[in-house]
Design a protein around this motif. Structure first.
Motif, mmCIF file in Angstrom:
data_model
loop_
_atom_site.group_PDB
_atom_site.id
_atom_site.type_symbol
_atom_site.label_atom_id
_atom_site.label_comp_id
_atom_site.label_asym_id
_atom_site.label_seq_id
_atom_site.Cartn_x
_atom_site.Cartn_y
_atom_site.Cartn_z
ATOM 1 N N GLY A 44 5.590 -40.012 -11.385
ATOM 2 C CA GLY A 44 6.643 -40.823 -10.802
ATOM 3 C C GLY A 44 6.296 -42.294 -10.812
ATOM 4 N N PHE A 45 7.188 -43.118 -10.277
ATOM 5 C CA PHE A 45 7.016 -44.567 -10.364
ATOM 6 C C PHE A 45 7.165 -45.260 -9.019
ATOM 7 N N GLU A 46 6.787 -44.581 -7.951
ATOM 8 C CA GLU A 46 6.817 -45.227 -6.647
ATOM 9 C C GLU A 46 5.815 -46.381 -6.621
ATOM 10 N N VAL A 47 6.159 -47.404 -5.857
ATOM 11 C CA VAL A 47 5.259 -48.570 -5.743
ATOM 12 C C VAL A 47 3.920 -48.142 -5.148
ATOM 13 N N ASN A 48 3.976 -47.332 -4.102
ATOM 14 C CA ASN A 48 2.767 -46.817 -3.476
ATOM 15 C C ASN A 48 2.517 -45.392 -3.972
ATOM 16 N N GLN A 49 2.210 -45.301 -5.255
ATOM 17 C CA GLN A 49 2.057 -44.002 -5.911
ATOM 18 C C GLN A 49 0.913 -43.196 -5.291
ATOM 19 N N ARG A 50 1.185 -41.911 -5.037
ATOM 20 C CA ARG A 50 0.185 -41.039 -4.414
ATOM 21 C C ARG A 50 -0.399 -40.073 -5.439
ATOM 22 N N GLU A 51 -1.511 -39.454 -5.027
ATOM 23 C CA GLU A 51 -2.107 -38.392 -5.833
ATOM 24 C C GLU A 51 -1.197 -37.171 -5.810
ATOM 25 N N LEU A 52 -1.174 -36.446 -6.921
ATOM 26 C CA LEU A 52 -0.379 -35.239 -7.001
ATOM 27 C C LEU A 52 -0.886 -34.207 -6.011
ATOM 28 N N SER A 53 0.031 -33.602 -5.257
ATOM 29 C CA SER A 53 -0.349 -32.590 -4.275
ATOM 30 C C SER A 53 0.811 -31.630 -4.086
ATOM 31 N N GLY A 54 0.625 -30.628 -3.227
ATOM 32 C CA GLY A 54 1.684 -29.669 -2.951
ATOM 33 C C GLY A 54 1.558 -28.405 -3.775
ATOM 34 N N GLY A 55 0.323 -28.061 -4.131
ATOM 35 C CA GLY A 55 0.111 -26.859 -4.920
ATOM 36 C C GLY A 55 0.460 -27.019 -6.386
ATOM 37 N N ILE A 56 0.584 -28.270 -6.841
ATOM 38 C CA ILE A 56 0.937 -28.558 -8.239
ATOM 39 C C ILE A 56 -0.256 -29.214 -8.916
ATOM 40 N N ASP A 57 -0.512 -28.797 -10.146
ATOM 41 C CA ASP A 57 -1.627 -29.386 -10.877
ATOM 42 C C ASP A 57 -1.225 -29.561 -12.339
ATOM 43 N N VAL A 58 -1.681 -30.640 -12.937
ATOM 44 C CA VAL A 58 -1.446 -30.904 -14.352
ATOM 45 C C VAL A 58 -2.800 -31.081 -15.020
ATOM 46 N N THR A 59 -3.037 -30.329 -16.076
ATOM 47 C CA THR A 59 -4.323 -30.419 -16.766
ATOM 48 C C THR A 59 -4.166 -31.130 -18.105
ATOM 49 N N GLY A 60 -5.206 -31.842 -18.501
ATOM 50 C CA GLY A 60 -5.209 -32.564 -19.758
ATOM 51 C C GLY A 60 -5.040 -34.056 -19.560
ATOM 52 N N ASN A 61 -5.383 -34.796 -20.596
ATOM 53 C CA ASN A 61 -5.283 -36.256 -20.549
ATOM 54 C C ASN A 61 -4.960 -36.785 -21.940
ATOM 55 N N TYR A 62 -3.942 -36.197 -22.549
ATOM 56 C CA TYR A 62 -3.568 -36.596 -23.905
ATOM 57 C C TYR A 62 -3.088 -38.048 -23.892
ATOM 58 N N PRO A 63 -3.450 -38.831 -24.884
ATOM 59 C CA PRO A 63 -3.042 -40.247 -24.906
ATOM 60 C C PRO A 63 -1.526 -40.424 -24.949
ATOM 61 N N GLY A 64 -1.049 -41.518 -24.358
ATOM 62 C CA GLY A 64 0.339 -41.905 -24.513
ATOM 63 C C GLY A 64 1.259 -41.589 -23.369
ATOM 64 N N LYS A 65 0.722 -41.235 -22.237
ATOM 65 C CA LYS A 65 1.549 -40.934 -21.068
ATOM 66 C C LYS A 65 2.448 -42.129 -20.714
ATOM 67 N N ALA A 66 3.697 -41.838 -20.368
ATOM 68 C CA ALA A 66 4.613 -42.894 -19.936
ATOM 69 C C ALA A 66 4.132 -43.478 -18.613
ATOM 70 N N THR A 67 4.123 -44.790 -18.517
ATOM 71 C CA THR A 67 3.600 -45.457 -17.321
ATOM 72 C C THR A 67 4.676 -46.222 -16.545
ATOM 73 N N ASN A 68 5.893 -46.233 -17.065
ATOM 74 C CA ASN A 68 6.998 -46.890 -16.358
ATOM 75 C C ASN A 68 8.309 -46.249 -16.807
ATOM 76 N N PRO A 69 9.405 -46.516 -16.110
ATOM 77 C CA PRO A 69 10.676 -45.866 -16.453
ATOM 78 C C PRO A 69 11.155 -46.150 -17.870
ATOM 79 N N GLU A 70 10.935 -47.379 -18.341
ATOM 80 C CA GLU A 70 11.391 -47.718 -19.691
ATOM 81 C C GLU A 70 10.677 -46.866 -20.729
ATOM 82 N N GLU A 71 9.377 -46.698 -20.565
ATOM 83 C CA GLU A 71 8.618 -45.871 -21.505
ATOM 84 C C GLU A 71 9.073 -44.414 -21.437
ATOM 85 N N LEU A 72 9.320 -43.939 -20.232
ATOM 86 C CA LEU A 72 9.742 -42.547 -20.080
ATOM 87 C C LEU A 72 11.098 -42.320 -20.742
#
Length: 425
Positions: A44-72
């Protein structure tokens, strides 16, 4: 060659009374709701971005992740250019754009999604929505709408009400009703001493949320269950039984996530039963490997069976199909493309099956012919029809789309990774 193969395939299917041209016209009208969160690992793109939580996990670190709404949005554009048909995009509340201003979840408004609506309008897309009841300090103990603290419950109630208003805004602006789906992480790691009270609080919270009138011509409400999660292994407040009962009693949609049940429990087997008692239902199609791991959707037996249940029961306009997977170990745009194309392939496979004839075989007790035909149709020239459909819809045929992904990665995605590295202190 594509057309010639298609014409030969048509003849094979026409022997069974299947009009392939009509099938493709039907398929063009079926929208798939593509989940935005595959593109940025549910950050997400909240100003005060938090760590992912709530029983959800994402694995991997492939290059090129979208970092802002325009990129997404740019990544979604690329994926949509490789997927036949006109579809929808599914947003979470954490994808609000607040111009650098801290806006807490219970304060989000339609104006924070104006850029998404403008983007969707330009492309003729519908938008769906989800309140985000995880990755927040008020959800740290894994409880939200069922929390014992009334103040915390009220915060999340306000967030869900605000989310429904945003869904209504999407539907009104885009001329297509938005599905606003509520999923919460609430539950306990160990065996609870009281299951009833948390569920009573959840029911009361939902009642308060839905008491706020929203125009159903623009917004459709759904509730989503789960079996268990990380940190809620022993008990989940919003179980399937809870939400099924709540949805039926309160005229809401029950949303089935294919990863939210026991490993041997299939969503395909639930569809026909639920359609008998509910005008519509919603799906989040994922691929559970050892339960709710949200792998990229593949054209496996269960996906085909889900599509068959929708098609053979004449429910293409009654089942709202959405996707929900997130894999950061592979190219994220490719993940969207693979998963969505497979969902469409499964629907095409189902539409190219002589379903009425198969039904009659079952009614007649002719199980031998039924099984024989089920197996034979697995090797009918389905691929030739799919290739022609992609050609007709001006998207790459077969694996040709992968070359476009490689080019996009080399020219766009790889530069993001370099830029992110240079910005590090």
């Amino acid at each position: 060659m594509i057309r010639e193969n298609y014409e030969m395939a048509k003849k094979a299917y026409e022997k069974w009374g299947i009009n392939v041209d009509e099938v493709l016209e039907t398929l063009k009208k079926v929208p798939i709701s593509i989940h935005c969160w595959q593109g940025d690992d549910i950050s997400g793109f909240e100003v005060n971005q938090r760590e992912l939580s709530g029983g959800i996990d994402v694995t991997g670190n492939y290059p090129g992740k979208a970092t802002n709404p325009e990129e997404l949005r740019k990544d979604l554009d690329k994926a949509l250019s490789l997927i036949p048909g006109r579809h929808r995009v599914n947003l979470h509340a954490i994808y609000a754009e607040t111009d650098g201003v801290v806006v807490d979840r219970n304060e989000i408004e339609p104006k924070h999604f104006e850029n998404w609506v403008k983007w969707a309008q330009e492309r003729g897309l519908g938008l769906d929505f989800n309140p985000t009841l995880f990755s927040h300090e008020k959800a740290e103990v894994g409880l939200t709408l069922s929390h014992p603290d009334e103040e915390i419950r009220q915060f999340w109630i306000e967030h869900c009400i605000a989310s429904r208003k945003i869904g209504e805004y999407f539907g009104e602006e885009l001329g297509s009703p938005s599905l606003t789906n509520i999923w919460i992480p609430d539950g306990y790691k160990d065996i609870p001493s009281d299951r009833l009270t948390p569920r009573k609080r959840l029911k009361e919270s939902l009642d308060e949320i839905f008491a706020v009138e929203i125009d159903e011509a623009h917004n459709i409400d759904a509730v989503e269950s789960k079996l268990f999660g990380i940190g809620s292994e022993a008990f989940v407040v919003g179980s399937h039984e809870f939400y099924l009962g709540y949805a039926l009693k309160n005229n809401k949609l029950c949303l089935l996530d294919t990863g939210h049940f026991h490993p041997t429990e299939t969503v395909s087997n639930k569809i026909s039963s639920m359609l008998l008692f509910s005008e519509k239902l919603a799906l989040h199609v994922s691929r559970p490997v050892r339960w709710d791991s949200d792998h990229v959707v593949t054209l496996d037996d269960e996906l085909r069976e889900i599509a068959l249940e929708i098609v053979r029961n004449d429910a293409l306009d009654r089942v709202m199909i959405g996707l929900d997977f997130f894999d950061a170990s592979i190219n994220r745009v490719a993940a969207w493309t693979i998963g969505t194309r497979n969902m469409i392939k499964a629907l095409l496979y189902a539409l190219l099956t002589p379903n009425e004839y198969m039904k009659q075989l079952q009614e007649d007790g002719n199980y031998t012919e039924r099984l024989a035909l089920i197996e034979e149709f697995k090797t009918y020239p389905f691929g030739a029809v799919w290739d022609y459909y992609c050609y007709m819809m001006n998207v790459p045929v077969k694996e040709a789309w992968l070359n476009e992904i490689k080019t996009y990665e080399n020219t766009i995605l790889s530069k993001r990774n370099i830029a992110a590295t240079l910005l590090k202190p």
